[in-house]
Design a protein around this motif. Structure first.
Motif: not given
Length: 292
Positions: A4, A6-7, A9-10, A27, A37, A74, A78, A140
């Motif tokens: 995932d 999202r994970l 990014r975490y 976050l 997570q 990531l 983007r 980011d």
């Protein structure tokens, strides 16, 4: 194995902060949720990514190995989204941090981008050059504007775009307020305002270098803020002086005098991540910016 994003990014934010509370704040999640997570990602990968101990949090060998691949994945996603939007004729987004929006050079940079790239939607932040580095490296942030530095982190590119003359902000009734120009050595006995070291370390290094060249180490005012407005209120109140850019807007009650010859100008640079798709349109729009 599907992971995932999202994970991922975490994981990247946690790897930057190495502190669950700070990472959760960035976050906008609770600390227990972030911990869950991260454990979920570790379960998916079948290995521990962070070492948790009473002394703090550190990356494990597996976490160190995973980090550059997570950053690249990531950033690639983007970049792909941006190119897909461009191919579809949709407005592109440029995430840019300009250090302080109330200074002349950041305002001019944003104005140039809006004028030459009207289809570009700007997401502007002002969170400091140290934060810029972290967000550029993690993908980011697309572009950063801050002072030039000789110690650029690996993976970042830098381009000088403007040099600015310096002056000193003084309370209206200060004895030096009537001078045509002020030598830095004349400020040796003053209390000086400097921003937080983690907000603009390159600026503080520059000012400290100017003072030491003049033969002294400045005494710092104990207060520290992220912006110029509150700093100049301290100057107006007579609590300190502040070396700054001549182009800075100064309020009533504060007198600015140029520094005498021999003080180098301050250099502004753009920064971006080397290993990802560079913000080429923005960089092209900001060429030959020195004279603008």
């Amino acid at each position: 194995m599907d992971v995932d994003l999202r994970l991922v990014r975490y994981f990247l934010v946690m790897a930057e902060e190495l502190h669950f509370t700070a990472a959760a704040r960035r976050l906008y999640v609770s600390q227990p949720a972030l911990s869950n997570q991260i454990r979920r990602l570790e379960s998916q990968l079948g290995t521990q990514l962070f070492e948790r101990s009473p002394r703090g949090v550190t990356l494990t060998a597996a976490g160190d190995a995973f980090l550059p691949h997570a950053q690249g994945a990531l950033a690639a996603i983007r970049s792909g989204v941006a190119e897909a939007m461009a191919a579809a004729g949709r407005d592109q987004v440029l995430r840019i941090d300009v250090l302080q929006t109330d200074l002349a050079t950041p305002r001019a940079v944003l104005a140039r981008l809006r004028e030459q790239l009207p289809s570009l939607r700007l997401e502007v932040s002002s969170r400091g050059s140290r934060d810029q580095e972290q967000r550029l490296l993690s993908g980011d942030l697309d572009l950063g504007l801050c002072g030039s530095t000789a110690h650029l982190p690996d993976g970042l590119m830098q381009r000088l775009i403007r040099r600015e003359a310096l002056g000193v902000a003084l309370p209206k009734g200060h004895p030096l307020a009537a001078a045509d120009a002020v030598a830095v050595r004349e400020l040796a006995d003053e209390l000086h305002y400097l921003p937080r070291d983690d907000f603009a370390p390159e600026w503080n290094d520059f000012i400290l270098g100017c003072c030491r060249t003049a033969g002294f180490t400045p005494r710092r005012h104990p207060a520290s803020t992220d912006g110029t407005s509150s700093a100049l209120e301290l100057v107006r109140a007579g609590e300190c002086v502040a070396i700054g850019l001549l182009s800075t807007p100064y309020p009533d009650g504060v007198v600015v005098r140029p520094l005498a010859a021999g003080v180098p100008p301050y250099s502004w640079s753009l920064r971006w991540r080397e290993s990802t798709h560079a913000p080429t349109a923005a960089l092209a729009a900001l060429r030959n910016f020195e004279g603008s």
